[in-house]
Design an enzyme around this catalytic site. Structure first.
Site, short mmCIF file in Angstrom:
data_model
loop_
_atom_site.label_atom_id
_atom_site.label_comp_id
_atom_site.label_asym_id
_atom_site.label_seq_id
_atom_site.Cartn_x
_atom_site.Cartn_y
_atom_site.Cartn_z
N CYS A 5 31.73 41.48 36.97
CA CYS A 5 32.34 41.16 37.41
C CYS A 5 33.23 40.35 36.34
O CYS A 5 33.26 39.26 36.59
CB CYS A 5 32.67 40.35 38.92
N GLN B 2 41.73 42.76 41.16
CA GLN B 2 41.50 42.23 40.36
C GLN B 2 42.62 41.85 39.67
O GLN B 2 42.48 40.78 38.86
CB GLN B 2 40.57 42.89 39.79
N HIS C 100 30.91 50.34 41.88
CA HIS C 100 31.16 48.73 42.05
C HIS C 100 32.71 48.25 42.12
O HIS C 100 32.56 47.62 43.34
CB HIS C 100 30.84 47.87 40.53
N GLU C 101 33.54 48.97 41.61
CA GLU C 101 34.52 49.42 41.32
C GLU C 101 35.16 49.80 42.72
O GLU C 101 36.08 49.38 43.81
CB GLU C 101 35.38 50.01 40.23
NI NI Z 1 34.22 43.28 39.79
#
Ligand code: NI
Length: 173
Positions: free
Chosen positions: A91, A49, A133-134
């Site tokens: 997110c 990200q 999630h990560e």
């Molecule tokens: Ni995320």
């Protein structure tokens, strides 16, 4: 500070590479990831990200996010999962978007720390959701995948809009 990569940048759907170099650069990356995460008011952030395709993520799900709540996981693996929760998830790569998503209620992961030492962490509730999630990010999986159809439909227009914006931004560049 890192810049957050937004959907549909292809780095978000590309599986990341294991970390093999535990030198000082890694500590710098992790520190900057925490700063970026706080700046963006997130509870978790994965390396892809911020444009780094490596198996690294950080979380801090503690109330008011004190430094003691910081966990950095490098090359994480799931040891066990238990139970189920259903709730809102967002997110930082999808600003303003939320969807209800099923996750395990509890998870134990093992990972390496910034020095390469292995450790285990167990999270429940929000922390379990964030860890899972990560970790998904490291496999190139984004949270809008495998939503229930009714939830996905709610996001469809926003995702289209994000794809248009991305195309526009990259046509200019
Ligand atoms: Ni995320």
């Amino acid at each position: 500070m890192f810049k957050i990569v937004h959907y549909p940048d292809p780095i978000l759907t590309t599986p990341t590479a294991p970390v093999t170099d535990f030198g000082p650069r890694l500590a710098d990356i992790i520190e900057e990831m925490f700063l970026t995460m706080y700046q963006e008011r997130g509870v978790g952030l994965a390396a892809p990200q911020v444009g780094i395709s490596k198996r690294i993520f950080v979380v801090n799900c503690a109330e008011e996010q004190p430094p003691e709540g910081e966990i950095a996981l490098i090359n994480p693996e799931i040891v066990s999962i238990e139970g189920e929760q259903y709730g809102d998830e967002g997110c930082l790569s999808f600003p303003g978007l939320f969807a209800k998503k099923k996750r395990s209620m509890k998870v134990t992961m093992r990972a390496q720390d910034v020095t390469g030492e292995w450790f285990e962490v167990t999270g429940e509730g929000l922390l379990a959701r964030a860890l899972l999630h990560e970790r998904d990010h490291l496999d190139g999986n984004i949270f809008v995948q495998d939503l229930e159809p009714a939830e996905f439909v709610k996001l469809r227009k926003d995702l289209e809009q994000m794809r248009r914006e991305y195309k526009r931004a990259h046509a200019r560049a």
